[in-house]
Design an enzyme around this catalytic site. Structure first.
Site, PDB file in Angstrom:
ATOM      1  N   ARG A  53       0.623  -1.349  -0.069  1.00 50.63           N
ATOM      2  CA  ARG A  53      -0.122  -0.026   0.441  1.00 50.63           C
ATOM      3  C   ARG A  53       0.679   1.033   0.267  1.00 50.63           C
ATOM      4  NH1 ARG A  53       1.613   1.611   4.516  1.00 50.63           N
ATOM      5  NH2 ARG A  53       0.649   3.405   4.000  1.00 50.63           N
ATOM      6  N   ALA A  55       1.037   5.552  -2.640  1.00 53.32           N
ATOM      7  CA  ALA A  55       1.018   5.286  -3.767  1.00 53.32           C
ATOM      8  C   ALA A  55       2.679   5.468  -4.216  1.00 53.32           C
ATOM      9  CB  ALA A  55       0.578   6.631  -3.957  1.00 53.32           C
ATOM     10  N   ARG A  90      -6.523  -0.080  -7.496  1.00 52.83           N
ATOM     11  CA  ARG A  90      -7.347   1.123  -6.683  1.00 52.83           C
ATOM     12  C   ARG A  90      -7.107   1.875  -7.359  1.00 52.83           C
ATOM     13  NH1 ARG A  90      -4.073   1.269  -1.318  1.00 52.83           N
ATOM     14  NH2 ARG A  90      -6.336   1.991  -0.641  1.00 52.83           N
ATOM     15  N   GLN A 203      -2.868   2.863   9.914  1.00 51.75           N
ATOM     16  CA  GLN A 203      -1.872   3.380   8.941  1.00 51.75           C
ATOM     17  C   GLN A 203      -1.016   4.173  10.123  1.00 51.75           C
ATOM     18  OE1 GLN A 203      -4.889   3.558   7.364  1.00 51.75           O
ATOM     19  NE2 GLN A 203      -4.539   3.546   4.794  1.00 51.75           N
ATOM     20  N   ASP A 243      -1.451  10.741  -2.565  1.00 50.70           N
ATOM     21  CA  ASP A 243      -1.787   9.787  -3.688  1.00 50.70           C
ATOM     22  C   ASP A 243      -1.700  10.077  -5.108  1.00 50.70           C
ATOM     23  OD1 ASP A 243      -2.768   8.803  -0.484  1.00 50.70           O
ATOM     24  OD2 ASP A 243      -2.536   6.805  -2.228  1.00 50.70           O
TER      25      ASP A 243
END
Ligand SMILES: CSC[C@@H](O)[C@@H](O)C(=O)COP(=O)(O)O
Length: 368
Positions: A53, A55, A90, A203, A243
């Site tokens: 995970r 970007a 995604r 996170q 992102d």
């Protein structure tokens, strides 16, 4: 960066096994598990399920996915199918499409027999470039931290706040938002990091694990604590990742980033966003109306994973049975709330002019 004294990247090619290895981030911070990614479905699952995970890491992973696809079938049809299959994993982080486009543009003119080797070499290049980009972001961000440190009484730490995990495990190495923190710490500057938990997937626990492994002073705080800390003069600087950044400097990042930027603006706290240039989407301008926001499973809201008191990793339900959840995973912070963008080429204003000034060739190519 290091895990228990051993240097790791967040993904690497195992030459003996001739396959990609990843850190399965679903088990962090409690368990460090390495996983081999061997099929195209494995690559898609790794991204969708957030085993990888962040970007930049999603982009690098997708490049290795294209390399696998070319090994299996180097035809144009297979290349286009792999592009579409991986691109659908995604929707928000633009590094995914950036990496896939870069692979396809590089491979398309080559003879089919050359594509597998060229795709793997390109994936290695993308991974290596990411490391160097993030190292440079850290060097530029370090200057900001140095300036703040110089303005404080001797010995007082620079207090930073960050949201989500924009750390080394969200990139190939160094991280974006964390790279200046690592470099400041290594330069002997005293820092303390307020780490937002970042519900629903927490996170912040990954960021805490990273910072703790590097010996950086930090506190894990609730997502709602940042405004209060800023009102009380406890935050000198906010740095987050992104992102997708639009050509005018709107920033799309983990849900809740926007509220931090509002609080920072209200309290006169500088709000910086660290980004590698592949995170800029030169084709969009207004982030709020133009960036697709990923809607993730409501189970991420209604259930929480953690370590039980007996030391096992378990999942508990936090809501009443049947409570519906809503889970937009990202939000957009308009450029007016962003003090500056920290890129591999330096720090710029969050504006069309600021980004075009640092990346004139990219701005010109996309608007042509
Ligand atoms: C250097 S990573 C920058 C962003 O990707 C990061 O801040 C973030 O929002 C990650 O979201 P995630 O949903 O965990 O992939």
């Amino acid at each position: 960066m290091k895990v228990d004294g051993t240097h790791y990247r967040s993904l690497w090619w195992d030459h003996d096994k001739d396959a990609l290895q990843i850190i399965d981030q679903r088990w962090l911070p409690h368990d460090f598990r390495i996983q081999q990614v061997s099929t195209l479905q494995d690559f898609a699952d790794a991204i969708v399920e957030m085993r990888v995970r962040g970007a930049p890491l999603i982009g690098a992973t997708a490049a290795y996915g294209m390399a696998l696809a070319m090994r299996l079938d180097p035809s144009d049809t297979a290349m286009d199918q792999a592009w579409s299959f991986l691109n659908a994993t995604r929707p928000t982080a633009i590094n995914l499409r950036w990496a896939l486009d870069r692979c396809r543009n590089h491979l398309r003119p080559l003879a089919e027999g050359e594509r597998a080797a060229a795709a793997l070499a390109l994936a290695h290049d993308i991974a290596d470039e990411d490391v160097e980009i993030n190292r440079s972001i850290g060097a530029h961000g370090l200057e900001l931290i140095k300036q703040i440190a110089a303005s404080k009484p001797a010995g007082e730490p620079v207090r930073l706040l960050t949201h989500c995990n924009a750390g080394w495990i969200a990139t190939v190495d160094w991280g974006t938002a964390t790279s200046p923190m690592y470099q400041a710490h290594d330069a002997g500057i005293s820092i303390h990091v307020w780490v937002d938990e970042t519900r629903p997937r927490n996170q912040g626990a990954l960021t805490s694990w990273e910072l703790g492994s590097h010996g950086i002073s930090h506190s894990y705080i609730t997502d709602n604590a940042g405004g209060h800390l800023m009102q009380h003069g406890q935050v000198d600087l906010v740095i987050t990742g992104t992102d997708r950044t639009t050509r005018r400097g709107d920033v799309c990042n983990k849900i809740g980033t926007y509220l931090k930027a509002l609080a920072a603006k209200d309290n006169g706290v500088p709000f910086y966003v660290a980004l590698p240039s592949p995170t800029i989407d030169w084709t969009v301008s207004d982030g709020v109306s133009e960036i697709p926001i990923e809607e993730r499973s409501e189970r991420e809201i209604t259930h929480v994973q953690g370590k039980t008191e007996s030391g096992e990793i378990g999942v508990v339900q936090v809501t009443p049975d049947g409570t519906p959840g809503g889970n937009p995973a990202f939000d957009v912070t308009p450029n007016r709330l962003v003090t500056g963008l920290i890129t591999e080429r330096g720090v710029c204003e969050a504006s069309k002019e600021g980004l075009a000034g640092l990346f004139p060739e990219m701005a010109a190519a996309k608007s042509a």
